[in-house]
Design an enzyme around this catalytic site. Structure first.
Site, PDB file in Angstrom:
ATOM      1  N   ASN A  39       4.598  16.702 -27.240  1.00  0.00           N
ATOM      2  CA  ASN A  39       4.320  16.020 -25.978  1.00  0.00           C
ATOM      3  C   ASN A  39       3.489  16.894 -25.034  1.00  0.00           C
ATOM      4  O   ASN A  39       3.377  16.597 -23.851  1.00  0.00           O
ATOM      5  CB  ASN A  39       5.628  15.648 -25.279  1.00  0.00           C
ATOM      6  CG  ASN A  39       6.482  14.717 -26.117  1.00  0.00           C
ATOM      7  OD1 ASN A  39       5.966  13.831 -26.783  1.00  0.00           O
ATOM      8  ND2 ASN A  39       7.785  14.934 -26.114  1.00  0.00           N
ATOM      9  N   HIS A  77      14.504   4.918 -22.154  1.00  0.00           N
ATOM     10  CA  HIS A  77      14.905   6.204 -22.735  1.00  0.00           C
ATOM     11  C   HIS A  77      16.420   6.433 -22.647  1.00  0.00           C
ATOM     12  O   HIS A  77      17.076   5.964 -21.707  1.00  0.00           O
ATOM     13  CB  HIS A  77      14.181   7.311 -21.961  1.00  0.00           C
ATOM     14  CG  HIS A  77      14.291   8.676 -22.543  1.00  0.00           C
ATOM     15  ND1 HIS A  77      15.160   9.628 -22.055  1.00  0.00           N
ATOM     16  CD2 HIS A  77      13.640   9.251 -23.575  1.00  0.00           C
ATOM     17  CE1 HIS A  77      15.025  10.745 -22.760  1.00  0.00           C
ATOM     18  NE2 HIS A  77      14.106  10.548 -23.685  1.00  0.00           N
ATOM     19  N   GLU A 120      10.417   2.600 -17.729  1.00  0.00           N
ATOM     20  CA  GLU A 120       9.487   3.715 -17.900  1.00  0.00           C
ATOM     21  C   GLU A 120       8.103   3.180 -17.558  1.00  0.00           C
ATOM     22  O   GLU A 120       7.881   1.973 -17.616  1.00  0.00           O
ATOM     23  CB  GLU A 120       9.509   4.209 -19.360  1.00  0.00           C
ATOM     24  CG  GLU A 120      10.874   4.712 -19.792  1.00  0.00           C
ATOM     25  CD  GLU A 120      10.929   5.161 -21.253  1.00  0.00           C
ATOM     26  OE1 GLU A 120       9.896   5.624 -21.785  1.00  0.00           O
ATOM     27  OE2 GLU A 120      12.003   5.054 -21.852  1.00  0.00           O
ATOM     28  N   SER A 166       8.168   5.860 -24.349  1.00  0.00           N
ATOM     29  CA  SER A 166       8.066   7.077 -25.151  1.00  0.00           C
ATOM     30  C   SER A 166       7.909   6.812 -26.637  1.00  0.00           C
ATOM     31  O   SER A 166       7.291   7.604 -27.336  1.00  0.00           O
ATOM     32  CB  SER A 166       9.285   7.963 -24.912  1.00  0.00           C
ATOM     33  OG  SER A 166      10.474   7.264 -25.199  1.00  0.00           O
ATOM     34  N   ASP A 178      10.417   5.788 -14.528  1.00  0.00           N
ATOM     35  CA  ASP A 178      10.370   7.081 -15.218  1.00  0.00           C
ATOM     36  C   ASP A 178       8.950   7.283 -15.753  1.00  0.00           C
ATOM     37  O   ASP A 178       8.496   6.561 -16.638  1.00  0.00           O
ATOM     38  CB  ASP A 178      11.396   7.050 -16.364  1.00  0.00           C
ATOM     39  CG  ASP A 178      11.461   8.352 -17.152  1.00  0.00           C
ATOM     40  OD1 ASP A 178      10.486   9.115 -17.145  1.00  0.00           O
ATOM     41  OD2 ASP A 178      12.508   8.595 -17.792  1.00  0.00           O
ATOM     42  N   HIS A 181       5.947  10.196 -19.594  1.00  0.00           N
ATOM     43  CA  HIS A 181       4.782  10.281 -20.489  1.00  0.00           C
ATOM     44  C   HIS A 181       3.471   9.935 -19.808  1.00  0.00           C
ATOM     45  O   HIS A 181       2.415   9.986 -20.433  1.00  0.00           O
ATOM     46  CB  HIS A 181       4.994   9.393 -21.715  1.00  0.00           C
ATOM     47  CG  HIS A 181       6.137   9.856 -22.550  1.00  0.00           C
ATOM     48  ND1 HIS A 181       6.025  10.860 -23.479  1.00  0.00           N
ATOM     49  CD2 HIS A 181       7.443   9.497 -22.534  1.00  0.00           C
ATOM     50  CE1 HIS A 181       7.201  11.078 -24.030  1.00  0.00           C
ATOM     51  NE2 HIS A 181       8.080  10.273 -23.470  1.00  0.00           N
ATOM     52  N   LYS A 187       6.285  17.837 -20.446  1.00  0.00           N
ATOM     53  CA  LYS A 187       5.352  17.192 -21.374  1.00  0.00           C
ATOM     54  C   LYS A 187       3.923  17.622 -21.018  1.00  0.00           C
ATOM     55  O   LYS A 187       3.552  18.748 -21.291  1.00  0.00           O
ATOM     56  CB  LYS A 187       5.614  15.693 -21.401  1.00  0.00           C
ATOM     57  CG  LYS A 187       6.955  15.462 -22.118  1.00  0.00           C
ATOM     58  CD  LYS A 187       7.569  14.116 -22.006  1.00  0.00           C
ATOM     59  CE  LYS A 187       8.896  14.134 -22.778  1.00  0.00           C
ATOM     60  NZ  LYS A 187       9.816  13.105 -22.366  1.00  0.00           N
TER      61      LYS A 187
HETATM   62  C1  LIG Z   1      11.289  13.240 -22.398  1.00  0.00           C
HETATM   63  C2  LIG Z   1      11.823  12.189 -21.516  1.00  0.00           C
HETATM   64  C3  LIG Z   1      12.795  12.482 -20.562  1.00  0.00           C
HETATM   65  C4  LIG Z   1      13.475  13.813 -20.495  1.00  0.00           C
HETATM   66  O1  LIG Z   1      12.693  14.776 -19.878  1.00  0.00           O
HETATM   67  P1  LIG Z   1      13.060  16.300 -20.107  1.00  0.00           P
HETATM   68  O2  LIG Z   1      12.453  16.994 -18.937  1.00  0.00           O
HETATM   69  O3  LIG Z   1      12.476  16.689 -21.404  1.00  0.00           O
HETATM   70  O4  LIG Z   1      14.551  16.402 -20.106  1.00  0.00           O
HETATM   71  C5  LIG Z   1      13.167  11.479 -19.692  1.00  0.00           C
HETATM   72  N1  LIG Z   1      12.629  10.245 -19.773  1.00  0.00           N
HETATM   73  C6  LIG Z   1      11.721   9.928 -20.711  1.00  0.00           C
HETATM   74  C7  LIG Z   1      11.160   8.554 -20.748  1.00  0.00           C
HETATM   75  C8  LIG Z   1      11.306  10.882 -21.620  1.00  0.00           C
HETATM   76  O5  LIG Z   1      10.440  10.571 -22.572  1.00  0.00           O
END
Ligand SMILES: *Cc1c(COP(=O)(O)O)cnc(C)c1O
Length: 403
Positions: A43, A131, A175, A179, A204, A207, A235
């Site tokens: 990522n 997620h 999101e 993801s 969220d 990505h 990421k």
């Molecule tokens: C990777 C991810 C997270 C978690 O983030 P981290 O900082 O790696 O704990 C949360 N939400 C989504 C949609 C993700 O893909």
């Protein structure tokens, strides 16, 4: 009565998982068993985890402020760099305020319970493919989610309308870039629905942050009517930690009532240095972002040409949905044999029958590297006829035993 035995419990897991260690390699690649392979399962979308400016500032802030913050934010852990980085993140996201968290998982898992606890009878509408950390936040709050069909604002509208007479505070959880599917939510449509149904929209941007939107600010920056945006620095930002962005009131509420903020140590200064350096770089990475999306589009076209479902991907995340877990594992093994790491994603991470390899590109992958990957695809997905006297497993004739 028997004593709890973790080993026995591990042996009973329906989905046992195994860790593998990778050696250090240039951005966009990994070393596996002494071999350099292309990393199509990372990522680090802009290659910043290997950028010298991040490494330098991380070291400099560690030397100046210490390798650890030494305490939680409300005790003695808030250092000048925490506040400086938060102010920069708020500007980046075009929000009034931002608050740093230890990780995106921790943010979702703890911010949602804090919001729901402060709300009057929360009614939570959530995209079906959200997620795991968003689910965890709801479960931790003891809230039952009302799931709408993936990326379907019309279905969400129906569900909101069906419950219009019910008392309670409405929340919508989504999101912005999904993801596992790599598709984008229609943030404006969701914001309009939230306005119409008096709902609090929570997005969220894990990505999208760094990758999409003006200057990499994500799909929510500048969109009115969003209650809370979270994103991660782990990421495209190439380091670690997460942010929550929104109004000053949201920040005040979380500082005062979010256990995942209050009862954990403040982010360490080297991590803050890396985030700060990535923020410096963001405005200048437009060309890298465009190249990344161009290469992803090429990959999607190639997969479509082979009749492979890419699940509505429009981003740097390009799934090749194969169905059965065995097919995904086989494709992954074939690619690895050719020097490409593309991990098979199986249930429960994705729904049954939707096993896939999730190809995630990085802007540091050159056109030649992507072309090589594309060249491997026909063989990767070829359905080899079974060898002549090979019987399907489980159908051995009497008198023969499996080796
Ligand atoms: C990777 C991810 C997270 C978690 O983030 P981290 O900082 O790696 O704990 C949360 N939400 C989504 C949609 C993700 O893909």
């Amino acid at each position: 009565m028997s004593r709890f035995d973790p080993a026995q419990a591990a042996a009973r897991l329906p989905h046992p998982r195994r860790l593998r260690a990778f050696g250090p390699a240039p951005a966009g690649q990994v070393v596996l068993d002494g071999r350099i392979v292309l990393n199509a399962s990372g990522n680090d979308y802009l290659g910043l985890a290997r950028h010298p400016l991040l490494a330098e500032r991380s070291a400099a802030w560690g030397a100046e402020f210490g390798t650890g913050a030494g305490a939680s934010r409300l005790v003695s852990g808030t250092l000048a760099p925490h506040e400086a980085v938060e102010a920069r993140v708020a500007r980046f996201k075009r929000c009034e305020a931002a608050l740093l968290f230890a990780s995106g998982w921790q943010a979702n898992a703890s911010v949602l319970p804090a919001l729901f606890a402060a709300a009057d009878r929360p009614l939570v509408f959530a995209d079906r493919l959200n997620h795991a950390s968003l689910h965890h936040g709801c479960a931790a709050a003891g809230v039952r989610q009302i799931r709408y069909r993936h990326n379907d604002p019309g279905h969400l509208d129906d569900l909101l309308t069906a419950r219009a007479g019910e008392a309670g505070t409405r929340f919508i959880l989504t999101e912005s870039v999904f993801s596992m599917d790599g598709d984008q939510a229609d943030i404006s449509a969701l914001a309009a629905l939230a306005a119409r149904h008096d709902a609090f929209l929570y997005v969220d941007e894990a990505h999208a942050t760094g990758v999409l939107g003006e200057g990499g600010a994500g799909l929510c920056a500048g969109v009115a009517g969003i209650g809370c945006v979270i994103g991660t620095f782990s990421k495209a930002f190439g380091s670690f930690g997460a942010y929550v962005a929104g109004s000053r009131g949201l920040r005040d509420l979380l500082v005062g009532a979010c256990s995942g903020f209050i009862h954990t140590t403040a982010l360490p200064p080297p991590v803050l240095g890396a985030i700060d350096a990535a923020l410096d770089l963001m405005p200048g990475l437009g060309e890298a972002r465009a190249r990344l999306q161009h290469e992803a589009a090429r990959l999607r076209t190639a997969l479509a040409g082979l009749g492979i479902d890419t699940a509505g991907s429009t981003t740097q995340i390009v799934p090749a949905v194969l169905g059965g877990a065995e097919q995904a594992v086989l494709a992954s093994e074939r690619l690895l044999a050719e020097g490409v790491l593309a991990v098979a994603i199986r249930p429960p991470t994705v729904p049954n029958g939707a096993s896939r390899i999730r190809l995630a590109l990085s802007a540091v992958h050159g056109a030649e590297q992507v072309s090589r990957l594309i060249g491997l695809l026909p063989r990767t997905f070829a359905q080899d006829p079974p060898p002549p006297d090979c019987l399907p497993s489980g159908s051995l004739p009497p008198g023969r035993t499996a080796p």
